[in-house]
Design an enzyme around this catalytic site. Structure first.
Site, PDB file in Angstrom:
ATOM      1  N   SER A   5      37.639 164.677 -32.198  1.00 23.42           N
ATOM      2  CA  SER A   5      36.403 164.762 -31.430  1.00 23.42           C
ATOM      3  C   SER A   5      36.186 166.128 -30.779  1.00 23.42           C
ATOM      4  O   SER A   5      36.118 167.141 -31.454  1.00 23.42           O
ATOM      5  CB  SER A   5      36.389 163.640 -30.399  1.00 23.42           C
ATOM      6  OG  SER A   5      35.168 163.587 -29.735  1.00 23.42           O
ATOM      7  N   HIS A   6      36.151 166.140 -29.448  1.00 20.24           N
ATOM      8  CA  HIS A   6      35.841 167.353 -28.696  1.00 20.24           C
ATOM      9  C   HIS A   6      37.085 168.157 -28.367  1.00 20.24           C
ATOM     10  O   HIS A   6      36.988 169.190 -27.710  1.00 20.24           O
ATOM     11  CB  HIS A   6      35.145 166.935 -27.406  1.00 20.24           C
ATOM     12  CG  HIS A   6      35.929 165.870 -26.704  1.00 20.24           C
ATOM     13  ND1 HIS A   6      35.914 164.565 -27.134  1.00 20.24           N
ATOM     14  CD2 HIS A   6      36.780 165.928 -25.665  1.00 20.24           C
ATOM     15  CE1 HIS A   6      36.724 163.853 -26.374  1.00 20.24           C
ATOM     16  NE2 HIS A   6      37.265 164.657 -25.473  1.00 20.24           N
ATOM     17  N   ASP A  48      29.324 167.629 -30.216  1.00 20.61           N
ATOM     18  CA  ASP A  48      30.749 167.970 -30.123  1.00 20.61           C
ATOM     19  C   ASP A  48      31.393 168.157 -31.500  1.00 20.61           C
ATOM     20  O   ASP A  48      30.710 168.186 -32.524  1.00 20.61           O
ATOM     21  CB  ASP A  48      31.503 166.899 -29.323  1.00 20.61           C
ATOM     22  CG  ASP A  48      31.617 165.589 -30.084  1.00 20.61           C
ATOM     23  OD1 ASP A  48      30.703 165.287 -30.879  1.00 20.61           O
ATOM     24  OD2 ASP A  48      32.627 164.880 -29.898  1.00 20.61           O
ATOM     25  N   ASP A  52      32.964 166.333 -33.666  1.00 23.03           N
ATOM     26  CA  ASP A  52      32.696 165.404 -34.770  1.00 23.03           C
ATOM     27  C   ASP A  52      31.284 164.830 -34.740  1.00 23.03           C
ATOM     28  O   ASP A  52      30.971 163.919 -35.506  1.00 23.03           O
ATOM     29  CB  ASP A  52      33.726 164.273 -34.771  1.00 23.03           C
ATOM     30  CG  ASP A  52      33.667 163.442 -33.497  1.00 23.03           C
ATOM     31  OD1 ASP A  52      33.286 163.998 -32.448  1.00 23.03           O
ATOM     32  OD2 ASP A  52      33.990 162.245 -33.553  1.00 23.03           O
ATOM     33  N   ASP A 104      29.483 163.099 -32.460  1.00 25.43           N
ATOM     34  CA  ASP A 104      29.035 161.848 -31.844  1.00 25.43           C
ATOM     35  C   ASP A 104      28.584 162.012 -30.397  1.00 25.43           C
ATOM     36  O   ASP A 104      27.938 161.139 -29.847  1.00 25.43           O
ATOM     37  CB  ASP A 104      30.094 160.736 -31.986  1.00 25.43           C
ATOM     38  CG  ASP A 104      31.435 161.111 -31.397  1.00 25.43           C
ATOM     39  OD1 ASP A 104      31.586 162.253 -30.927  1.00 25.43           O
ATOM     40  OD2 ASP A 104      32.354 160.258 -31.429  1.00 25.43           O
ATOM     41  N   ARG A 105      28.942 163.143 -29.761  1.00 31.26           N
ATOM     42  CA  ARG A 105      28.497 163.343 -28.376  1.00 31.26           C
ATOM     43  C   ARG A 105      27.222 164.180 -28.323  1.00 31.26           C
ATOM     44  O   ARG A 105      26.911 164.904 -29.262  1.00 31.26           O
ATOM     45  CB  ARG A 105      29.574 164.074 -27.575  1.00 31.26           C
ATOM     46  CG  ARG A 105      30.808 163.257 -27.393  1.00 31.26           C
ATOM     47  CD  ARG A 105      31.769 163.957 -26.456  1.00 31.26           C
ATOM     48  NE  ARG A 105      32.876 163.058 -26.183  1.00 31.26           N
ATOM     49  CZ  ARG A 105      33.703 163.167 -25.167  1.00 31.26           C
ATOM     50  NH1 ARG A 105      33.575 164.168 -24.324  1.00 31.26           N
ATOM     51  NH2 ARG A 105      34.665 162.292 -24.991  1.00 31.26           N
ATOM     52  N   LYS A 107      28.683 156.292 -31.520  1.00 33.49           N
ATOM     53  CA  LYS A 107      27.696 157.056 -30.763  1.00 33.49           C
ATOM     54  C   LYS A 107      27.228 158.184 -31.664  1.00 33.49           C
ATOM     55  O   LYS A 107      27.907 158.539 -32.625  1.00 33.49           O
ATOM     56  CB  LYS A 107      28.264 157.551 -29.454  1.00 33.49           C
ATOM     57  CG  LYS A 107      29.530 158.373 -29.567  1.00 33.49           C
ATOM     58  CD  LYS A 107      30.099 158.610 -28.169  1.00 33.49           C
ATOM     59  CE  LYS A 107      31.366 159.423 -28.226  1.00 33.49           C
ATOM     60  NZ  LYS A 107      32.527 158.662 -27.796  1.00 33.49           N
TER      61      LYS A 107
HETATM   62  C1  G1P Z   1      36.874 159.797 -23.589  1.00 32.42           C
HETATM   63  C2  G1P Z   1      35.655 159.270 -22.858  1.00 32.42           C
HETATM   64  C3  G1P Z   1      35.200 157.965 -23.489  1.00 32.42           C
HETATM   65  C4  G1P Z   1      34.940 158.180 -24.976  1.00 32.42           C
HETATM   66  C5  G1P Z   1      36.160 158.803 -25.636  1.00 32.42           C
HETATM   67  C6  G1P Z   1      35.877 159.176 -27.086  1.00 32.42           C
HETATM   68  O1  G1P Z   1      37.931 158.868 -23.499  1.00 32.42           O
HETATM   69  O2  G1P Z   1      35.918 159.094 -21.486  1.00 32.42           O
HETATM   70  O3  G1P Z   1      34.044 157.513 -22.836  1.00 32.42           O
HETATM   71  O4  G1P Z   1      34.636 156.969 -25.602  1.00 32.42           O
HETATM   72  O5  G1P Z   1      36.547 159.991 -24.943  1.00 32.42           O
HETATM   73  O6  G1P Z   1      34.852 160.117 -27.204  1.00 32.42           O
HETATM   74  P1  G1P Z   1      39.113 158.999 -22.422  1.00 32.42           P
HETATM   75  O7  G1P Z   1      39.733 160.352 -22.626  1.00 32.42           O
HETATM   76  O8  G1P Z   1      38.465 158.916 -21.065  1.00 32.42           O
HETATM   77  O9  G1P Z   1      40.032 157.837 -22.701  1.00 32.42           O
HETATM   78 ZN    ZN Z   2      33.355 163.098 -30.567  1.00 31.92          ZN
END
Ligand code: G1P
Ligand code: ZN
Length: 543
Positions: free
Chosen positions: A113-114, A277, A279, A281-282, A376
């Site tokens: 992801s990010h 982000d 991947d 999804d954000r 998302k």
């Molecule tokens: C974080 C975000 C959560 C999201 C996840 C994946 O997870 O808080 O809302 O679904 O990234 O993008 P966390 O690191 O808080 O467990």
């Molecule tokens: Zn992501």
């Protein structure tokens, strides 16, 4: 081509977190590490012989290597066909779209992801089910259990498959189909939004800037904004995906998307700014000199949904994660539709969407989406806002201010303390759990504690229970402080503090969130003894 059966030893740290298994690239590169996890997935999901799988990742470092390994393992485990994104790349929402459109048995998504990428960065893998959404906790727990007992894995002895051209290759008895997921995804977006109205908006001098952060959305954004909607050249920044995201941190928030933020707060700022982000999804939504919190974004989207062709018939219900502000609840109440409060992580929304109970979902962590897929979806959120802007012909800021005037403002902020020693972070949570009884009914500043608990959720569809989902201190006026440990980090522990205060008084809506929340922030620090226990005097990131 031969199937090789390789004996292996279990790794004991393959427990999927909030969104799949995430580790440093170096961890994934250990011999057998990735293979063990992939075999544990295949052993747990009971795919029938000859089933179809979708496969792709966010293009970060190690993506290509991992794709080749997974293809050979899928062939050796009896899959009949794999749909792979061109170059091994699929954004997370596009992967969900592919699984649903081609009705595959499920999909494997490679993404952290990010989180930063590159050889010293992070890598990740998760399984999504046939509905297109992240596997439920029951499935991820079965995968984890299997990973602790695994003794061998199966892999085909074969050369690498060419992935850079659309087409088909046989890998043993398995067909590998390289697909153009950008066009599948763009087609889905075109079916939901009023592209003609957005094209008119962009042709009329409205200026937008989308920052792809050198991550996966670049090609999708070019196709949608530039090719299909006619946005002028330069509207999509950092559009070339790079294996290390150009050394950046591909997280669309006020801290990491600083170039975009500077442009939107500078002289000659565009009307609209957005980012996605690693991947895809954000999303982050900005107006000219105006930041829309993700919680408010969900509420505004819900309140304006019928302006968008794909949602003209209205919204069945809304779901938000527990730490997300209750702004959407107020819209749900006004629309007389249900609003569900789930634990953090998109996997909890899947059952609700499959059962038709909700149309829109959102998390405070820059995640918004709907039942068009089961992830998302960053670009979807950007298009939703563009569609609303095209229909209402107002600025982002005036739309949000009118929203607050009607529903009140749920002032919101999240303070993250990253890279804490694990024991210290767990110590804060333990300490808070010990305070529940003492805090009940106590007055703290202007607030009175209504109750405290450790959030637990019973899925209304399958009855499964998820406990330990975050410490809540709820005040009598609806204001809240939530403490949670992150389940996506790969280094030390991250403690998240979520702060929310409801403000009905329009004359106070202009206040900066940090100012409006100052009392709650002070209470959070005092009650948790965070500064002392974690040895920090300020958060790493404020969103
Ligand atoms: C974080 C975000 C959560 C999201 C996840 C994946 O997870 O808080 O809302 O679904 O990234 O993008 P966390 O690191 O808080 O467990
Ligand atoms: Zn992501």
């Amino acid at each position: 081509m031969n199937v090789r059966i390789i004996s292996t030893q279990p790794f004991l740290d393959q427990k999927p977190g909030t969104s799949g298994l995430r580790k440093k690239v170096a961890v994934f590169r250990q011999p057998h590490y990735l293979e063990n996890f992939v075999q544990s997935i295949f052993d747990s999901i009971a795919a029938p012989q000859g089933a179809t799988l979708a496969l792709g990742g966010d293009g970060r470092y190690y993506n290509r290597t991992a794709i080749q390994i997974i293809l050979k393992m899928a062939a050796a485990n009896g899959f009949g066909r794999v749909l792979v994104g061109k170059g091994g790349i699929l954004s997370t929402p596009a992967a969900s779209c592919v699984i649903r459109k081609y009705q595959t048995f499920g999909g494997i998504i490679l993404s952290a992801s990010h989180n930063p990428g590159g050889p010293d960065g992070d890598f990740g893998i998760k399984f999504n089910s046939g509905n297109g959404g992240p596997a439920t906790e029951t499935v991820t727990e079965a995968i984890f259990a299997r990973s602790k007992a695994i003794g061998e894995y199966r892999i085909l002895d074969a050369p690498d498959v060419a992935l850079d051209e659309i087409g088909e290759t046989m890998l043993g008895a398995m067909r590998v189909q390289v697909i153009d997921a950008v066009s599948d995804y763009a087609g889905l977006m075109e079916s939901l939004f009023d592209f003609a109205a957005i094209r008119n908006l962009l042709a009329g001098g409205f200026q937008m800037k989308f920052d792809a952060m050198h991550a996966v959305t670049g090609p999708y954004a070019q196709e949608i904004f530039t090719n299909r909607l006619g946005a002028p050249a330069g509207s999509v920044a950092n559009a070339v995906p790079l294996e290390d995201f150009g050394g950046g941190h591909p997280d669309p928030n006020l801290t990491y998307a600083h170039d975009l933020v500077e442009a939107l707060y500078g002289a000659d700022a565009p009307d609209f700014g957005a980012a996605s982000d690693g991947d895809g999804d954000r999303n982050m939504i900005l107006g000219r000199r105006f930041f829309v919190t993700p919680s408010d974004s969900l509420a505004v989207i819900a309140a304006n949904a019928t302006l968008v062709p794909g949602y003209r018939k209205g919204v069945a219900g809304i779901a938000r994660s527990m730490p997300t502000s209750a702004a959407a609840d107020r819209v749900a109440q006004a629309l007389n539709i249900p609003c569900f409060e789930t634990p953090t992580g998109w996997k909890f929304f899947g059952n609700l969407m499959d059962a038709g109970k909700v149309t829109l979902c959102g998390e405070e962590s820059f995640g918004t989406g709907s039942d068009h897929v089961r992830e998302k979806d960053g670009l979807w959120a950007v298009l939703f806002w563009l569609n609303i802007l095209a229909a209402r012909k107002q600025s982002v800021e005036s739309i949000v201010r009118e929203h607050w005037a009607k529903y009140g403002r749920n002032v919101y902020s999240r303070h993250d303390y990253e890279g804490l020693p694990t024991e210290a972070a767990q110590g804060v949570i333990q300490h808070l759990k010990g305070c529940f009884t003492d805090l009940a009914g106590v007055r703290l500043g202007q607030y009175t504690v209504k109750f405290c608990d450790d959030f637990s959720y019973t899925d209304p569809v399958d009855g499964s229970v998820s406990k330990g989902q975050g410490i809540r201190i709820i005040f009598t006026d609806g204001s809240r402080i939530v403490f949670r440990l992150s389940g996506t980090g790969t280094e030390g522990a991250t403690l998240r503090v979520y702060l929310e205060a409801y403000e009905a008084d329009t004359s106070r809506h202009h206040l900066d969130a940090q100012v409006a929340l100052a009392d709650l922030i002070r209470i959070a620090l005092q009650v948790s003894e965070l500064e002392l226990r974690a040895g920090r005097d300020k958060p790493t990131v404020i969103t």
